[in-house]
Motif scaffolding. Structure first.
Motif, short mmCIF file in Angstrom:
data_model
loop_
_atom_site.label_atom_id
_atom_site.label_comp_id
_atom_site.label_asym_id
_atom_site.label_seq_id
_atom_site.Cartn_x
_atom_site.Cartn_y
_atom_site.Cartn_z
N VAL A 80 21.24 13.50 34.97
CA VAL A 80 21.78 12.67 33.90
C VAL A 80 22.05 13.58 32.70
O VAL A 80 21.16 14.31 32.26
CB VAL A 80 20.80 11.56 33.50
CG1 VAL A 80 21.36 10.74 32.33
CG2 VAL A 80 20.52 10.65 34.69
N ILE A 81 23.26 13.53 32.19
CA ILE A 81 23.64 14.33 31.02
C ILE A 81 23.93 13.38 29.88
O ILE A 81 24.86 12.57 29.94
CB ILE A 81 24.87 15.20 31.33
CG1 ILE A 81 24.58 16.15 32.49
CG2 ILE A 81 25.28 15.99 30.09
CD1 ILE A 81 25.78 16.95 32.95
N GLY A 82 23.12 13.46 28.84
CA GLY A 82 23.31 12.57 27.70
C GLY A 82 22.13 12.67 26.76
O GLY A 82 21.31 13.58 26.84
N GLY A 83 22.03 11.69 25.89
CA GLY A 83 20.91 11.68 24.94
C GLY A 83 21.15 12.61 23.77
O GLY A 83 20.39 13.54 23.52
N ASP A 84 22.25 12.38 23.05
CA ASP A 84 22.46 13.12 21.80
C ASP A 84 21.39 12.68 20.80
O ASP A 84 20.59 11.77 21.07
CB ASP A 84 23.86 12.84 21.28
CG ASP A 84 24.35 13.89 20.28
OD1 ASP A 84 23.56 14.79 19.93
OD2 ASP A 84 25.51 13.81 19.86
N THR A 85 21.37 13.31 19.67
CA THR A 85 20.33 13.05 18.68
C THR A 85 20.21 11.56 18.38
O THR A 85 21.18 10.90 18.01
CB THR A 85 20.65 13.81 17.37
OG1 THR A 85 20.73 15.21 17.67
CG2 THR A 85 19.56 13.57 16.34
N ALA A 104 19.58 16.50 31.39
CA ALA A 104 20.00 17.52 30.44
C ALA A 104 20.30 16.82 29.13
O ALA A 104 21.21 15.98 29.06
CB ALA A 104 21.23 18.27 30.95
N THR A 105 19.52 17.14 28.10
CA THR A 105 19.58 16.36 26.87
C THR A 105 19.28 17.26 25.68
O THR A 105 19.05 18.48 25.83
CB THR A 105 18.58 15.19 26.95
OG1 THR A 105 18.75 14.34 25.80
CG2 THR A 105 17.15 15.68 27.02
N ARG A 106 19.28 16.70 24.51
CA ARG A 106 18.87 17.44 23.32
C ARG A 106 17.40 17.86 23.46
O ARG A 106 16.57 17.08 23.95
CB ARG A 106 19.04 16.58 22.08
CG ARG A 106 20.48 16.35 21.65
CD ARG A 106 21.06 17.56 20.97
NE ARG A 106 22.33 17.26 20.31
CZ ARG A 106 23.03 18.15 19.61
NH1 ARG A 106 22.57 19.41 19.49
NH2 ARG A 106 24.16 17.82 19.03
N PRO A 107 17.05 19.06 23.02
CA PRO A 107 15.68 19.53 23.20
C PRO A 107 14.61 18.62 22.61
O PRO A 107 13.51 18.51 23.17
CB PRO A 107 15.69 20.90 22.49
CG PRO A 107 17.11 21.36 22.59
CD PRO A 107 17.93 20.11 22.45
#
Length: 499
Positions: A252-257, A281-284
């Motif tokens: 899953v690619i997403g989850g910005d701030t 894969a997301t924001r740290p």
């Protein structure tokens, strides 16, 4: 929506006219079909509303009004209190509708023109106004009668279709009857199950009027009602010596701030739907929360497309969009996902970025691997360059256009979600409930369909099964928790039960 019918095939109004004509040509007189329709409706009315204080039947012209007159005559034969409120003068009736009027007159049914009738205040209302032939918005006395029916707050039985509802699209131009119960004749019209149809039809019962099965063979339809019972067999059984590598790796690619929860919901849904491995894969800043909530998910913090690129050697499928945002980071994530050559499930802001033209995939990047798009109506409108109202005016046309434009399977979400692929067949999801109108439901859906593709299903089969499983999980959750308080994560525990 509760549906009492076994056939999964859905038809347009013209299809049903052809079926009706074929039945008549096959030896069933038209008046006999009308009498069967009136009797089926009368028997259903008494089953659901025993001993009604009053039966008020709003009759228009044509076959729909004729069905209402037959019902009225049957009620009078049983000495039940019944009245017909006429929207069309008797001298304007012809053919079978006129014969049905004469039958009601013979049985002593009380009849009064709409302009002289008092609005019913008790009992049951029967809507026999307009039927499936309506084009455009009801006007004049018909519109006023529909408003009167809806304002009565009495239970309504609609004959064939709630008046004002488009039988082909499920859209409403102007006003339409809100029925508690609809009995539809010969075949189910596709507009009853999607768009406004899902809200106005109420419980749906099919009466096929004893039309022979062979009659249906001459009419082909490219729309079907989707059922978990028939789709669940698409999932292959698992071998006793299976290992996690057999069931794919969903990333899953997403989850910005500020939107890390969306990516997590998609990942957790993918894990519960049978994917062998799931990563995010997301924001740290979201990594710690994801690991605390769901340690089975592998969480990777990435700050650029360059950091994402080496991670794309591992997954078998990418779900891109949950919480993705529309920042430069978001664009880099989507661009790398498209470049990867992996199968894609695109949702939420991945669709919005595509619609805005900020990331433009080359034609070759779409042709040789499956894409699955899961837009809601507003996202679909952006992708097509039209308005949301235009999408909702003909959801079938919109989902077909999306599938063709992006060479993809598509789930057009909403009441009566539609599933389309390049084979031209559209599936309609009739499970689900209004509790699904809350944040995160689409993220869970994207995780489900991603997991199904990872396990070997085609994008189209994954879309069909995934959309139904998602809706059925919402129904199970609502049984336990109620619709009003339903949350997207409430669906996830039921996925294992259904799959």
């Amino acid at each position: 929506m509760k549906i009492t019918a076994s056939s999964p095939i859905l038809y347009t109004a013209n299809d049903v006219y052809a079926l009706d004509a074929a039945a008549i040509a096959g030896g069933i007189p038209a008046i006999q079909l009308m009498k069967r329709a009136g009797r089926a409706a009368f028997e259903l009315l008494l089953e659901r509303f025993p001993a009604p204080e009053l039966i008020s039947i709003y009759c228009g012209a044509g076959n729909n009004g004729g069905d209402g007159y037959v019902l009225a005559a049957l009620a009078a034969q049983r000495l039940l209190p019944v009245q017909v409120i006429q929207l069309t003068a008797p001298d304007k009736l012809s053919g079978e509708a006129r014969q049905a009027y004469d039958f009601a007159l013979q049985e002593g049914v009380a009849m009064v023109p709409f302009v002289q009738a008092a609005a019913p205040t008790s009992g049951v209302i029967v809507d026999a106004l307009l039927g499936i032939g309506l084009r455009g918005a009801p006007s004049g006395e018909f519109a006023a009668a529909i408003e009167q029916i809806n304002h009565s707050c009495l239970p309504v039985l609609a004959l064939d279709i709630p008046s004002g509802l488009n039988a082909d699209t499920g859209a409403v131009a102007g006003v339409a009857v809100a029925a508690k119960l609809t009995i539809t004749f010969i075949a189910i019209k596709r507009g009853l199950l999607t768009g406004r149809g899902a809200a106005l039809t109420g419980e749906l019962v099919l009466a096929n009027l004893d039309v022979p099965a062979v009659t249906y063979d001459a009419i082909t339809s490219d729309v079907e009602r989707l059922s978990l019972n028939t789709l669940i067999d698409l999932l292959p059984a698992r071998a006793a010596d299976a290992h996690k590598g057999d069931f794919g790796h969903v990333m899953v690619i997403g989850g910005d701030t500020g939107y890390g929860g969306a990516a997590l919901m998609a990942a957790e849904a993918a894990a519960r739907s049978g994917a062998g491995k799931v990563s995010v894969a997301t924001r740290p800043e979201h990594v710690a929360a994801i690991l605390a909530r769901r340690p089975e998910v592998m969480a990777c913090g990435v700050v650029s497309g360059q950091e994402l690129e080496p991670l794309l050697a591992q997954p078998t499928l990418l779900v891109v969009g949950p919480g993705l945002g529309r920042t430069p980071w978001s664009e880099q994530m989507l661009q790398q996902a498209i470049k990867s050559g992996l199968p894609l499930v695109l949702d939420a802001d991945a669709l919005n970025i595509l619609a805005e033209g900020r990331v433009v995939p080359a034609a070759a990047q779409q042709q040789h691997r499956p894409w699955l798009l899961t837009p809601h109506p507003a996202e679909a409108a952006r992708l097509l360059g039209i308005t949301t109202a235009e999408v909702q005016a003909d959801r079938f046309a919109a989902v077909r256009a999306l599938s063709a434009r992006y060479n993809a399977s598509v789930i057009l979400k909403g009441a009566g979600s539609l599933v389309a692929a390049n084979d031209g067949v559209i599936g309609v999801v009739t499970d689900g409930n209004p509790g699904m109108a809350s944040g995160g439901m689409g993220d869970v859906l994207s995780g489900i369909v991603g997991a199904l593709i990872a396990q070997g299903l085609s994008s189209h089969d994954a879309a069909r099964l995934g959309a139904v499983v998602h809706a059925c999980a919402a129904d199970l959750a609502a049984e336990d928790l109620g619709q009003r308080s339903l949350l997207a994560t409430d669906l996830i525990p039921y996925l294992g039960q259904l799959l």
